[in-house]
Design an enzyme around this catalytic site. Structure first.
Site, PDB file in Angstrom:
ATOM      1  N   SER A 135       0.800  -1.223   0.000  1.00  0.00           N
ATOM      2  CA  SER A 135       0.000   0.000   0.000  1.00  0.00           C
ATOM      3  C   SER A 135       0.833   1.274   0.000  1.00  0.00           C
ATOM      4  O   SER A 135       0.370   2.305  -0.492  1.00  0.00           O
ATOM      5  CB  SER A 135      -0.947   0.012   1.195  1.00  0.00           C
ATOM      6  OG  SER A 135      -0.233  -0.155   2.408  1.00  0.00           O
ATOM      7  N   ASP A 192      -3.409   7.866   8.238  1.00  0.00           N
ATOM      8  CA  ASP A 192      -4.522   7.093   8.788  1.00  0.00           C
ATOM      9  C   ASP A 192      -4.092   6.112   9.873  1.00  0.00           C
ATOM     10  O   ASP A 192      -4.820   5.182  10.199  1.00  0.00           O
ATOM     11  CB  ASP A 192      -5.251   6.337   7.675  1.00  0.00           C
ATOM     12  CG  ASP A 192      -4.319   5.411   6.898  1.00  0.00           C
ATOM     13  OD1 ASP A 192      -3.134   5.280   7.287  1.00  0.00           O
ATOM     14  OD2 ASP A 192      -4.765   4.814   5.904  1.00  0.00           O
ATOM     15  N   HIS A 246      -0.393   4.584   7.265  1.00  0.00           N
ATOM     16  CA  HIS A 246       0.295   5.144   6.101  1.00  0.00           C
ATOM     17  C   HIS A 246       0.687   6.598   6.350  1.00  0.00           C
ATOM     18  O   HIS A 246       0.157   7.242   7.258  1.00  0.00           O
ATOM     19  CB  HIS A 246      -0.610   5.046   4.872  1.00  0.00           C
ATOM     20  CG  HIS A 246      -1.129   3.670   4.618  1.00  0.00           C
ATOM     21  ND1 HIS A 246      -2.400   3.268   5.010  1.00  0.00           N
ATOM     22  CD2 HIS A 246      -0.546   2.594   4.046  1.00  0.00           C
ATOM     23  CE1 HIS A 246      -2.584   2.007   4.670  1.00  0.00           C
ATOM     24  NE2 HIS A 246      -1.464   1.565   4.093  1.00  0.00           N
TER      25      HIS A 246
END
Length: 376
Positions: free
Chosen positions: A32, A338, A341
């Site tokens: 991610s 968040d 990340h």
């Protein structure tokens, strides 16, 4: 320790077509932290407030804006990398992104729908790269969406930013000592994929990012509560977790050195993004930020602004009330977006550290290979 990131990228403002760059394309493999929309092209779409800072809408990136890979592409004068899995609006003329959120190095032992691990683990990503090259060499490009048929893949840059999901995913089941037993297998799989690209695809320039300081991310600090205060350093990061990451990174660096010696005509670079991220978490104000171990987008408004019950952008009923994990109004002041990340602002600083080359082994200043463009 304060690192200076205001380095370089005051270079030539020329367009890519007029600028010198030794790399014709960039191919990225990861999770991610470098997924520009592949996972969300295959699975349920992303919701606001993701993408709010730069794109103004969710675009599949796990951030409020751009990722490190975006800033690197910008510095090289290349367009943002399109996800390999995105069928509409993609442009692969200067590379492709095979990264997938929740991806691991090792083969997942369970389903995406059980614990959220992506089926697009590293072996699948490299196989996708092999298929991509085969198709490019077979098909005459229509329009401007594929690289030229005669593109030499040995003039491309291959970036690997993966491994954190293996690390964190196993912590809950096998613990710190159990995770350590998987390090050799993870590193072996990673270096074998580099050799595969070298032998089968002609790749000659490889960049490998190490693991970041897991013990500083708000989400993991939240899950570690209640804390044993002796395991928190003066910056509020979990010492045991960060020490284990350092063990992995040392093993990875040693194996990269061994592999480099086996690939005599290749450039294989280990990049210590851990050092850059750790400095941001520990000294955010030195870099124009404010909050280190507190998430911008979350729920709870506690020390970490994070809750396992409701993730960034979600709304749920808790104790009979609708609650939303909303974004802060000033993500440019945060390291963490968040809880898991990093923000657009932090990603820019990390990318500057990468492009500078001083966090690389061997030293790899990108300005030696390309006329770098401004990053901003």
């Amino acid at each position: 320790m304060f690192f200076c990131f205001a380095l370089i990228i005051l270079a030539s403002p020329a367009a890519f077509t007029d600028a010198r760059c030794d790399f014709l394309a960039v191919f990225n493999f990861g999770a991610s932290s470098s997924d520009t929309g592949g996972f969300k092209a295959a699975f349920p779409p992303q919701r606001p407030p993701y993408g709010m800072t730069y794109f103004g809408k969710p675009v599949g990136r796990a951030s409020d804006g751009r990722l490190v890979i975006d800033f690197i592409a910008q510095g090289l004068g290349l367009p943002f990398l399109s996800p390999y899995l995105q069928s509409i609006g993609s442009n692969f003329t200067h590379g492709a992104n095979f990264a997938s959120s929740s991806a691991t190095i090792l083969l997942p032992n369970t389903s995406l729908f059980v614990i959220g691990t992506s089926p697009f683990y590293l072996t699948v990503q490299v196989n996708q790269m092999k298929e991509f090259r085969t198709r490019v060499l077979e098909i005459s490009p229509q329009g401007n969406y594929l690289p030229p048929k005669d593109m030499t893949f040995n003039k491309s840059l291959y970036i690997f930013d993966i491994g954190q999901n293996d690390f964190t995913g196993m912590l809950a089941t096998v613990g710190l000592e159990g995770v350590k037993k998987y390090f050799p297998q993870m590193i072996s799989q990673l270096t074998e994929k580099i050799k595969m690209i070298y032998n089968e695809l002609g790749g000659r320039t490889f960049i490998v990012f190490n693991l970041g300081p897991v013990g500083c991310f708000p989400a993991f600090l939240y899950y570690l509560q209640p804390h044993n205060t002796s395991d928190l350093d003066m910056y509020g990061c979990a010492i045991s977790y960060n020490n284990l990451v350092l063990e992995y990174n040392k093993m990875l660096k040693d194996r990269i050195t061994q592999t480099r010696n086996q690939l005599s005509d290749a450039t294989l670079v280990y990049v210590d993004t851990h050092a850059v991220k750790l400095d941001l978490f520990q000294h955010p104000k030195d870099h124009g930020l404010v909050y280190g171990t507190r998430a911008c987008c979350g729920y709870g408004d506690g020390e970490y602004n994070y809750s396992k019950e409701v993730s960034c952008g979600d709304t749920k009923v808790i104790d009979g009330k609708n609650v939303t994990a909303a974004a802060c109004k000033d993500p440019e002041n945060y390291v963490s977006w968040d809880g898991v990340h990093t923000t657009d602002a932090a990603n820019k600083l990390i990318a500057l550290g990468v492009l500078n080359g001083s966090f690389s082994d061997p030293i790899f200043p990108f300005s030696k290979f390309c006329d770098l463009k401004p990053v901003g």
